[in-house]
Design an enzyme around this catalytic site. Sequence first.
Site: not given
Lengths: 345, 345
Positions: A49, A51, A92, A197, A238
């Site tokens: 994960r 971006a 995503r 995260q 992102d």
Amino acid sequence: MKKFKNPAIEWLGNRVRILDQTRLPQKEAYLELGDYRSIASALTGLKIRGAPAIGVAGAYAVALGALKIESTAKAEFLEKLRAVIKAMADTRPTARNLFRALDRMRQVAEAGADVAEIKTALVDEAVKIHAWEMEATLEINRYGAGLIKDGFTVLTHCNTGPLATTGYGTALGVIMRAKEQGKDIKVLATETRPLLQGARLTTWELQKAGIPVTLITDSMAGYFMSKGEVDCVIVGADRIAANGDTANKIGTYTLAVLAKENNIPFYVAAPTTTIDPSLATGDEIPIEQRSQEEVTHIQGTRIAPVGIAAANPAFDVTPHRYLTAIITEKGIIRGNYGEGIKEII
Amino acid sequence: MKKFKNPAIEWLGNRVRILDQTRLPQKEAYLELGDYRSIASALTGLKIRGAPAIGVAGAYAVALGALKIESTAKAEFLEKLRAVIKAMADTRPTARNLFRALDRMRQVAEAGADVAEIKTALVDEAVKIHAWEMEATLEINRYGAGLIKDGFTVLTHCNTGPLATTGYGTALGVIMRAKEQGKDIKVLATETRPLLQGARLTTWELQKAGIPVTLITDSMAGYFMSKGEVDCVIVGADRIAANGDTANKIGTYTLAVLAKENNIPFYVAAPTTTIDPSLATGDEIPIEQRSQEEVTHIQGTRIAPVGIAAANPAFDVTPHRYLTAIITEKGIIRGNYGEGIKEII
């Protein structure tokens, strides 16, 4: 240039090797994925994960998908490849880098003379995208480190280190570079619910880098800002709209409002591949809504009564007026973000 | 007056029965505690929590401590009782209600003629404090419900319902009263890391009350506020300074800043026993710092790498300028909180 092997994703010729980020920090478990569907599933499951890393994984997935297509007729091949690209685009919705990477892959495929040439070109392009994202983070780190002064306590959110970028990190890379410059830097890392995260990945990366870090819950950032214990906030992105409005991990908007209220600089660090000039403002950025279970459960343990509904927007949008600067690989944008973005893209 | 038996704490003559809130929502487990030390330990372990409930539990603990003192000489008895009061005062530093209750118990003890009379008076006083807190919440609910309009989505933080108050709840009681008035009310409940009182307790209480609730992480409040999906915020308080500055569960300050930024009313609901007129401003309110493990672990599962430091301030202070009103059992204070508090206390 630093010698550095990023464990997030590695190209092995006919498959990729990824570090399963959902298992960290308890376990450094690697997965070898040889087809696009398993990469798509790794993306939706957040095994990889961030971006920039999503973009790179998406590119490799298209290359692997292409290698497995048996048609030798270009038109038929391209039709099958479009299905691969579509599957990757559906993983995503928010990270701009994914769509940029998929676009580049599509263009390369369409430009190739025959299927054999296209397959080689797609692999080359994915490797190039990977290398580009790595180089871009180095430049972001170089520009950004100048903003982090000796003695700073820097607050960051989610994970924007090597794991998130396949490179040296965006926001976290800036912090690491400032530390390499000999500056005395401390980090406050928000845990970043729902998927933690910050607690799992950012602390793990900072610990490896030897940078002092204190973990806080997302709700504690305001406490430390109001006490004057935060010198700046730096986060990744992102997707950034043409006017500078920035989509990033849920909770980012809150940190930006708190920073403004407490006169603390608020920096966004992201490669230009994160910028989406086709969207006028942040209102147009699609926000991924993830499953309720990520909120009602933490690492498999139910925390709410059975039957309770939960919301789970994965990102929020910070209007550009809250930003102090956007740090890109092409330089630092301040003030009129619309103009600055137009010049840099 | 409503018929209602609050499970948080019940006086059984020579012991108290409490609902162990750390086991909720998975299990409704009750504990019977017959001595002050076990109540002190239940308080530090958050088996019973919430400022008003802490005050009531503290009062019963002193009564139970007194019943067990064997000295019949008043001076010796009082000396031993002081140790009991000291032990209770050392459990939770922030909640004002605890210190108010302990003061009342000390005064009653000192005023008594002999030890037998004092013991009876202390039990009576604890029961009175309990009854008073329950009555006060009813009045708070009555005043506050007028602020909650039909169709409102109300955001609340932590747990301020019956469990937290031994009565009908402060902030959550206001919401429940508005619902009883026939208004269509929806609640957004923040999970309230680190100890998840929102996810575990507020949702549980709202579910029982039949009020629609959506659970969100603390980091999502800003997202819903900025989208115009929150009509007001209402929270409780652990201590309110003379000028209206309000200490409440960590994360409250952040919600207040977000509410102000988005022009959303921000209400504090608390009995006057939560007000501490001896403190000029919120800067003087002692903030409890709890163990790092509450942040690095969630319900026993480690979420951060071994060796990572965490901060854990249990409360923050919201300056009075962020408040729209303070709802007490004696009425609603607005505008000049210093004057309003002086008039009401």
